[in-house]
Design an enzyme around this catalytic site. Sequence first.
Site, PDB file in Angstrom:
ATOM      1  N   ASN A  75     -10.575  -2.895  -6.514  1.00  0.00           N
ATOM      2  CA  ASN A  75      -9.720  -2.001  -7.307  1.00  0.00           C
ATOM      3  C   ASN A  75     -10.294  -1.674  -8.691  1.00  0.00           C
ATOM      4  OD1 ASN A  75      -6.561  -3.319  -5.995  1.00  0.00           O
ATOM      5  ND2 ASN A  75      -7.713  -1.521  -5.373  1.00  0.00           N
ATOM      6  N   TRP A  76     -11.305  -2.456  -9.163  1.00  0.00           N
ATOM      7  CA  TRP A  76     -11.957  -2.134 -10.447  1.00  0.00           C
ATOM      8  C   TRP A  76     -12.597  -0.761 -10.395  1.00  0.00           C
ATOM      9  CZ3 TRP A  76     -10.700  -4.955 -14.473  1.00  0.00           C
ATOM     10  CH2 TRP A  76     -10.447  -6.320 -14.341  1.00  0.00           C
ATOM     11  N   ASP A  87       0.832  -1.209   0.000  1.00  0.00           N
ATOM     12  CA  ASP A  87       0.000   0.000   0.000  1.00  0.00           C
ATOM     13  C   ASP A  87       0.864   1.255   0.000  1.00  0.00           C
ATOM     14  OD1 ASP A  87      -2.287   1.487   0.041  1.00  0.00           O
ATOM     15  OD2 ASP A  87      -2.908   0.941   2.059  1.00  0.00           O
TER      16      ASP A  87
HETATM   17  C1  FPP Z   1      -1.732   0.111  -3.364  1.00  0.00           C
HETATM   18  O1  FPP Z   1      -1.295   1.442  -3.433  1.00  0.00           O
HETATM   19  C2  FPP Z   1      -1.207  -0.684  -4.447  1.00  0.00           C
HETATM   20  C3  FPP Z   1      -1.954  -1.312  -5.416  1.00  0.00           C
HETATM   21  C4  FPP Z   1      -3.429  -1.246  -5.454  1.00  0.00           C
HETATM   22  C5  FPP Z   1      -1.344  -2.057  -6.514  1.00  0.00           C
HETATM   23  C6  FPP Z   1      -0.145  -2.871  -6.162  1.00  0.00           C
HETATM   24  C7  FPP Z   1       0.384  -3.477  -7.378  1.00  0.00           C
HETATM   25  C8  FPP Z   1       1.672  -3.428  -7.779  1.00  0.00           C
HETATM   26  C9  FPP Z   1       2.775  -2.811  -7.033  1.00  0.00           C
HETATM   27  C10 FPP Z   1       2.009  -4.098  -9.057  1.00  0.00           C
HETATM   28  C11 FPP Z   1       2.175  -5.537  -8.781  1.00  0.00           C
HETATM   29  C12 FPP Z   1       2.946  -6.169  -9.813  1.00  0.00           C
HETATM   30  C13 FPP Z   1       3.373  -7.436  -9.738  1.00  0.00           C
HETATM   31  C14 FPP Z   1       4.260  -7.908 -10.796  1.00  0.00           C
HETATM   32  C15 FPP Z   1       2.973  -8.364  -8.658  1.00  0.00           C
HETATM   33  P1  FPP Z   1      -2.384   2.587  -3.595  1.00  0.00           P
HETATM   34  O2  FPP Z   1      -2.523   2.882  -5.025  1.00  0.00           O
HETATM   35  O3  FPP Z   1      -3.644   2.191  -2.895  1.00  0.00           O
HETATM   36  O4  FPP Z   1      -1.677   3.745  -2.838  1.00  0.00           O
HETATM   37  P2  FPP Z   1      -2.380   4.953  -2.037  1.00  0.00           P
HETATM   38  O5  FPP Z   1      -3.136   4.331  -0.906  1.00  0.00           O
HETATM   39  O6  FPP Z   1      -1.213   5.776  -1.577  1.00  0.00           O
HETATM   40  O7  FPP Z   1      -3.239   5.678  -3.003  1.00  0.00           O
END
Ligand code: FPP
Length: 236
Positions: free
Chosen positions: A64-65, A16
Amino acid sequence: MEEISKIPQHVSIIMDGNGRWAKARGKVRLEGHKEGVESVRACLEFAVEMKIKYLSLFAFSTENWGRPSDEVQGLWALMLKAIERETKYLIKNRVRVLMLGNLQQLDPDLRLAIEGLMEATAGGQGTTLVVMINYSGKWDIVQAANRFAEENPGKQMLPEDFDRYLITAGVPDPDLLIRTSGEERISNYMLWQTAYTEFYFTDTLWPDFRKKEFRLAIEEYARRDRRFGKVKQNNE
Ligand code: FPP
């Protein structure tokens, strides 16, 4: 480097803070996810070095969609690119990859790449990397219950039966669950599987969570006293 006394068999991570990492640098959210993929690589390398048997990552939740479609498409594109880039490394390092979740809803190209990667690494005897995609804990529980009922009409279910119907069947429950970025919630992740899991929360944002931070989490885990609802073995 100092040896860690107790290595968990299964470490799971809710990655996260990618968006906040990007925002703090005046970048678009996808740049944070891109840097997050580098953290995935670093943490996998660490798991391989430490001989951690299972590393699981929450890469995309069913919720997440609901994000803007360019972010969603960008995330899938990053995953596809990572698969293409890393297959050689994974095979060479004997990593077995499982990508688990509701894969039906994914783009056929991505699904094909995922199936190809799982097949190519199926013989890996080292660390198993479990990537949870289009996954949620409630979805898993409901699909398991439905499948059990369908296949065993009228039968009573035991907890052990249930384990076998979850998407994570065959993967031991996590010993340690890490969540980055200061959030302290389970967010519909492995709800059933975390019944006795140790939780570790850190303020570090996922793109900054690399080997040093991973080591700190494992050291903290080694200090924890797990009793599984019983009293301590040596009765201290
Ligand atoms: C959360 O940060 C992260 C995600 C929803 C996506 C995580 C996915 C990756 C790092 C890519 C994975 C790739 C592989 C190859 C496994 P956020 O966007 O919720 O952050 P925020 O809370 O600061 O907005």
